[in-house]
Design an enzyme around this catalytic site. Structure first.
Site, PDB file in Angstrom:
ATOM      1  N   ASP A  19       2.252   0.524  -1.163  1.00 31.90           N
ATOM      2  CA  ASP A  19       3.079   1.473  -0.424  1.00 31.90           C
ATOM      3  C   ASP A  19       2.688   2.923  -0.659  1.00 31.90           C
ATOM      4  O   ASP A  19       3.115   3.813   0.069  1.00 31.90           O
ATOM      5  CB  ASP A  19       4.540   1.324  -0.883  1.00 31.90           C
ATOM      6  CG  ASP A  19       5.272   0.261  -0.107  1.00 31.90           C
ATOM      7  OD1 ASP A  19       4.887  -0.007   1.035  1.00 31.90           O
ATOM      8  OD2 ASP A  19       6.240  -0.293  -0.651  1.00 31.90           O
TER       9      ASP A  19
HETATM   10  C1  BGC Z   1       7.152   3.031  -5.184  1.00 31.12           C
HETATM   11  C2  BGC Z   1       6.646   1.739  -4.625  1.00 31.12           C
HETATM   12  C3  BGC Z   1       7.611   1.177  -3.643  1.00 31.12           C
HETATM   13  C4  BGC Z   1       8.016   2.216  -2.615  1.00 31.12           C
HETATM   14  C5  BGC Z   1       9.087   1.612  -1.736  1.00 31.12           C
HETATM   15  C6  BGC Z   1       7.544   3.973  -4.081  1.00 31.12           C
HETATM   16  O1  BGC Z   1       8.098   5.129  -4.627  1.00 31.12           O
HETATM   17  O2  BGC Z   1       6.164   3.598  -6.006  1.00 31.12           O
HETATM   18  O3  BGC Z   1       6.424   0.808  -5.671  1.00 31.12           O
HETATM   19  O4  BGC Z   1       7.045   0.085  -2.987  1.00 31.12           O
HETATM   20  O5  BGC Z   1       8.486   3.380  -3.244  1.00 31.12           O
HETATM   21  O6  BGC Z   1       9.754   2.437  -0.954  1.00 31.12           O
HETATM   22  C1  NOJ Z   2       7.164  -2.335  -4.434  1.00 36.86           C
HETATM   23  C2  NOJ Z   2       7.452  -2.771  -3.044  1.00 36.86           C
HETATM   24  O1  NOJ Z   2       8.699  -3.447  -3.019  1.00 36.86           O
HETATM   25  C3  NOJ Z   2       6.358  -3.653  -2.503  1.00 36.86           C
HETATM   26  O2  NOJ Z   2       6.610  -3.960  -1.164  1.00 36.86           O
HETATM   27  C4  NOJ Z   2       5.016  -3.001  -2.663  1.00 36.86           C
HETATM   28  O3  NOJ Z   2       4.037  -3.901  -2.217  1.00 36.86           O
HETATM   29  C5  NOJ Z   2       4.770  -2.602  -4.097  1.00 36.86           C
HETATM   30  N1  NOJ Z   2       5.834  -1.788  -4.570  1.00 36.86           N
HETATM   31  C6  NOJ Z   2       3.456  -1.854  -4.278  1.00 36.86           C
HETATM   32  O4  NOJ Z   2       3.497  -0.586  -3.730  1.00 36.86           O
END
Ligand code: BGC
Ligand code: NOJ
Length: 807
Positions: free
Chosen positions: A483
């Site tokens: 993400d």
């Molecule tokens: C986090 C990710 C997450 C995303 C979801 C980010 O701030 O680092 O792990 O998947 O937010 O919105």
């Molecule tokens: C948490 C999110 O829930 C997931 O969808 C994503 O793949 C990982 N973070 C990595 O960014």
């Protein structure tokens, strides 16, 4: 250092001090009513949706940490204390917390009085049961007062924590005998209320927080408790609470049990009122009667335990490694249930107000859940598919109450569609129920636009092909699995969401990770098409997959590992040519899982590079070197200090991709080494470093470049649970469901000389005795006769099949 130990026979983790390195929590409920409970009785509960229907209040990010819960205070001869240690923090002579499957027990002893607390959500009910047993272990007669305490949340947790000008004037309660009813907003549009009841005559009660605590006190020193006398307050506005006072005279050795019910009730509009202004309590009374005695409570708890016993018997192992057994048999599966239920909504790191159900998250969660309750996985797949658009793209999230796509988060995460194929394939392999492919499922929840689930899978697959970039690799869109790799974002505005901002319309940024997914998951779609007789379609799919595999080797190979992406400008991400972020874990895992470069040597090279550049003593980091400064063209990944989260943290979700990839090239030693590095039971002895619960995975462990290397955060709600279960159960131990039989391909290092896996699939039971003879070649006997290959054909429901496996 340890702060407790596993009790495998009871399927419990036993915490022996309240002062754990971080609150160690558990979940109550797995249907409609849920609670979170810490080892100091902190936490809260809600009905279905942690944001919109929250029953009790919790204060995230407060000091001290873990404030708000279900508290029991004991007052005896001027002294008062709490058996959970917090919030009073009065020293205890003995303390123990047992987190079990769907229940938690806390017991505390002080001055010869023992208090046993039990918390659980009974199956099929919308309530929590709190049972308190007081036992006089001293030689003198005791005269004690027990005060219960919960604080009501005014339903919408977001509003409850922000809209004080309104909320301080809306609170309303009713008090009837030993039952305290919370009915804020019931007078207008809400048809639901909560209540807190105890099965004994009360000496007093409180429903007004200020009366109970005193305006300038915290939970550690409530006025009512220090005084030893309830205020009998009836809340009007401000902050409604529920507190009972019970008096008990206890002879030496005598004990007394009280049963509390914290319930949620919905009334049909026409049945809202008993009389003007007085709520209809019939449904509450039914719940109250159901838990009127400790015998009834014991019966319900036994039912819950039996339920878990049945669920877990679907996959179990007996080996010489007790840590492995407790992860596989109990805790990893339990965490899979919790992630399936909660998605990413409510934990001690997720506040329960922010995030709906993720398209990719939920599809992955069900990989570790589908064997537990396949019918619920089926329903989930159809819900998710209904939030797909007809061009194959998808809402990134949907809301559990409405099941509609979430506009605020939007779409355009180009990995999302492919996960639907993986989830669907997992369900069919588990159950054989290919009829799900024929289900008519709307696009964007619009019933006028519906197509079969198989057609949804086709659109998922084609969405990738229709969105290729300059190198013929898949366009990344807003982001892929990572993400935080936001290649079209270019955000310069502080606080702006990296997830939802798309500042440039980009059709250049490409993802080698999505390409790997396409090659790995495409064949699953081909198999689904074949199940429906579409052989031409299956051939088309396989040829597209083969093409993509070549493109990856041509444009996605960096010499020693797979590239991560091309950015908006066509520059490489995850290449030796980059200053930071030269290598990323995700494409190494997924491309090898897809089989890319296995025959030609790239796969092995890539995994060697992972070992050399990304592995640490606490797990495999996501990228290396970490980004040292903010990169406008990369986005959130470079917003994190080095070593945390997606910027070179040990992101536990994709470590298992490397484990599985190692099994693909037959390197069992490496696969098991990686497994044991992050599996929580193996980290129990370093809990002072790891800090989060030693019975569940955390999303992230700080990486080697972090100041606090080895420290975990974000426990419980992470795709790590499902993927590690997939890795260990299906690829290391090697027992996995396939379309026509159970595939048995253990990939073993020397640590296990033999073990037995018992797997229930499609109603039959397979007892698989594995002998590790170091040959690396699987030989199977089924009910005494040798078979060719590694597939044990499915037996009839009800049969038990004996499998001997030598490898
Ligand atoms: C986090 C990710 C997450 C995303 C979801 C980010 O701030 O680092 O792990 O998947 O937010 O919105
Ligand atoms: C948490 C999110 O829930 C997931 O969808 C994503 O793949 C990982 N973070 C990595 O960014």
């Amino acid at each position: 250092m340890q702060f407790g130990h596993f009790d495998d026979s009871n399927k419990e983790y036993v915490i022996t001090t309240p002062k754990t390195p971080y609150p160690w929590i558990n979940y109550l409920g797995s249907e409609n009513f849920f609670g979170l409970v810490s080892n100091q009785a902190g936490g809260y509960c809600f009905y279905q949706d942690a944001r919109l229907r929250r029953l009790t209040r919790y204060r995230y990010n407060n000091v001290p940490t873990d404030v708000g819960g279900r508290y029991f205070y004991i007052h005896e001869a001027g002294d008062y204390w709490t058996p959970s240690w917090g919030p009073s923090k009065k020293e205890l002579d003995a303390y123990e917390c047992r987190h079990g499957l769907g229940y938690t027990k806390i017991s505390g002893t002080r001055g010869g009085l023992k208090a046993d607390l039990l918390f659980f959500v009974p199956m099929g009910e919308t309530c929590e049961v709190h049972q308190v047993t007081l036992k006089n272990e001293s030689k003198q007669k005791k005269s004690v007062k027990l005060f219960s305490f919960i604080e009501f949340c005014l339903w919408n947790a977001q509003d409850d924590g922000t809209n004080f000008q309104r909320n301080f004037s809306t609170g309303e309660v009713e008090v009837v005998g030993s039952t305290l009813y919370h009915k804020t907003e019931y007078r207008e549009r809400r048809n639901h209320y909560a209540f807190y009841h105890v099965n004994a005559k009360v000496a007093g009660f409180d429903t007004d927080r200020e009366t109970f605590l005193g305006l300038y006190n915290g939970f550690s020193e409530p006025d009512v408790v220090t005084r030893g006398k309830s205020g009998n307050s009836v809340a009007s506005g401000w902050s409604p609470i529920g507190s009972h006072c019970l008096e008990a005279e206890l002879a030496p050795g005598e004990e007394r049990t009280f049963v509390f019910v914290l319930g949620y009730v919905e009334n049909p509009q026409a049945e809202k009122w008993a009389s003007p202004g007085i709520i209809n309590k019939v449904r509450a009374e039914r719940l109250i009667e159901k838990f009127a005695t400790s015998e009834q409570v014991a019966g319900e708890l036994a039912k819950l335990k039996q339920h878990w016993q049945n669920l877990l018997s679907g996959y179990s192992i007996k080996s010489s490694d007790e840590k492995l057994d407790r992860m596989v048999n109990i805790w990893n599966q339990y965490q899979c249930m919790v992630t399936f239920n909660m998605s990413r909504s409510a934990s001690y790191f997720e506040s329960g107000i922010g995030r709906g159900m993720g398209f990719r998250d939920s599809n992955q969660d069900l990989l570790g859940f589908v064997h537990l309750v396949p019918e619920r996985a089926r329903e989930r797949i159809l819900d998710i598919a209904a939030t797909q658009f007809d061009d194959g793209s998808a809402y990134h999230q949907y809301q559990p109450l409405t099941k509609r796509g979430n506009n605020e988060v939007g779409s355009g995460f180009n990995d999302d569609p492919l996960w639907l194929i993986l989830g669907t394939a997992a369900y069919i392999k588990e159950t054989g129920d290919a009829s799900i492919l024929d289900e008519q499922v709307p696009f964007d929840n619009d019933a006028s636009k519906a197509a079969s689930l198989l057609e949804h899978c086709k659109r998922s697959f084609d969405h990738v092909i229709k969105n290729l970039g300059p190198h013929g690799l898949p366009l990344i869109g807003r982001a892929d699995w990572n993400d935080c790799l936001n290649l079209n974002c270019f955000s310069e505005t502080p606080g702006e969401s990296f997830q939802t901002t798309e500042n440039r319309e980009g059709r250049t940024a490409e993802s080698i990770f999505i390409a790997g997914m396409f090659v790995a998951i495409g064949p699953e779609y081909a198999a689904l098409a074949e199940l429906r007789g579409q052989t031409t379609e299956a051939a088309r799919v396989r040829s597209e997959v083969a093409k993509m595999s070549e493109v990856v080797l041509k444009h996605g190979w960096d010499g020693n590992w797979f590239l991560r992406a091309y950015d908006f400008f066509g520059n490489k991400v995850g290449s030796k040519e980059c200053k930071d972020g030269q290598i990323f874990i995700e494409p190494q895992g997924y491309c090898v899982m897809a089989g890319i470069g296995v025959a030609t040597g790239e796969a092995k090279k890539a995994l060697d590079a992972v070992k050399e550049r990304l592995d640490t003593k606490y797990g495999i980091v996501l990228n290396n070197p970490p980004y040292a400064e903010y990169h406008l063209e990369l986005g959130e990944i470079s917003s994190y200090p080095p070593g945390y989260k997606e910027n070179a943290g040990i992101f536990c979700h994709n470590n298992p991709w490397i484990m599985i990839a190692e099994t693909v090239i037959g390197r069992a030693d490496r696969a098991w080494e990686y497994y044991r590095k992050i599996a929580p039971a193996y980290l129990e002895e370093i809990s002072e470093i790891h800090r989060t619960e030693p019975y569940v995975y955390s999303q992230m462990i700080a990486g080697k470049d972090a100041v606090r290397h080895g420290e975990a955060k974000n426990s419980w709600l992470t795709g790590t649970a499902a993927w590690n279960f997939v890795a260990v159960s299906q690829h290391l131990l090697g027992v996995r469901t396939d379309y026509t039989g159970l595939r048995i391909e253990p990939c073993l290092d020397k640590s296990l000389s033999s073990f037995t896996v018992t797997r229930r699939a499609r109603g039959a039971t397979y007892v698989i005795r594995v002998k590790n003879e170091g040959t690396g070649k699987v030989a199977l006997k089924v009910n005494g006769s040798a078979i060719e290959g590694t597939l044990v054909p499915y037996a009839k429901s009800g049969e038990t099949v004996q499998v001997e496996c030598s490898v």
